[in-house]
Design an enzyme around this catalytic site. Structure first.
Site, PDB file in Angstrom:
ATOM      1  N   TYR A   1      -8.234  -0.085 -81.354  1.00  0.00           N
ATOM      2  CA  TYR A   1      -7.741  -0.474 -79.894  1.00  0.00           C
ATOM      3  C   TYR A   1      -6.118  -0.626 -80.052  1.00  0.00           C
ATOM      4  CZ  TYR A   1     -12.516  -1.533 -78.641  1.00  0.00           C
ATOM      5  OH  TYR A   1     -14.146  -1.545 -78.399  1.00  0.00           O
TER       6      TYR A   1
ATOM      7  N   GLU B   1     -12.651  -6.804 -74.277  1.00  0.00           N
ATOM      8  CA  GLU B   1     -13.040  -7.951 -75.251  1.00  0.00           C
ATOM      9  C   GLU B   1     -13.806  -7.264 -76.333  1.00  0.00           C
ATOM     10  OE1 GLU B   1     -12.810  -9.394 -70.981  1.00  0.00           O
ATOM     11  OE2 GLU B   1     -14.484  -7.990 -71.864  1.00  0.00           O
TER      12      GLU B   1
END
Length: 180
Positions: A148, A136
């Site tokens: 990411y 997250e």
């Protein structure tokens, strides 16, 4: 037998001593990122880890959360340079899934590839033990989101009110990566 011992040592420290040797022999021949060492986090690292955690987050984890991660046998790592902790990462694995619980780089060290190096390490640890890696991230953390995505993570959803914030709660973007 020797191979198993070497694998156990490698599991404890991810580091290439030859690089340090060549860096001393031929200054400038090896980049800083190559001299950084990834190793398992120890309880003696917690003062440095807590300094980074408090400098990085408005609502930091408390030391007991890190100690709980040790007790739960999570994969806890630090990235260090000359015995100075530059960042840390924590990975939980269960039932074919890996979950990045925390990855953080000291504010003064950000933008130098340390976060990428730590995330690559977590992916390698999980490979073969998990099929999917989850994490997250705050929508406001655009630098982390870019890393990411560059590393192959894709958005899979939103966790409403996941993070504590100054004005109540902030959503989290959920990301996942297949890591066969």
């Amino acid at each position: 037998m020797l191979g198993m011992m070497l694998d156990k040592i490698k599991d404890f420290v991810v580091y290439d001593a030859d690089r340090e040797f060549y860096a001393k022999l031929f200054p400038g021949s090896v980049g800083r990122k190559d001299l950084m060492r990834l190793r398992k986090m120890r309880s003696s690292d917690l003062p440095g880890v807590m300094t980074i955690e408090r400098a990085s987050y408005q609502f930091p984890w408390e030391e007991d959360i890190f100690r709980d991660c040790f007790r739960a046998n999570y994969s806890c790592w630090v990235c260090e340079e000359q015995d100075t902790v530059l960042g840390y990462s924590i990975l939980s694995m269960a039932v074919g899934e890996a979950h990045v619980l925390n990855i953080c780089v000291a504010p003064a060290e950000q933008g130098q590839g340390i976060g990428r190096k730590m995330l690559e390490n977590l992916v390698e640890i999980a490979r073969g033990q998990a099929e999917t890696m989850f994490l997250e991230v705050r929508p406001s953390n655009t630098v982390a989101i870019a890393l990411y995505e560059d590393m192959g993570f894709n958005e899979i959803g939103i966790r409403k009110g996941y993070y504590q914030s100054e004005n109540g709660r902030e959503d989290a973007i959920m990301l996942a990566k297949q890591i066969f």
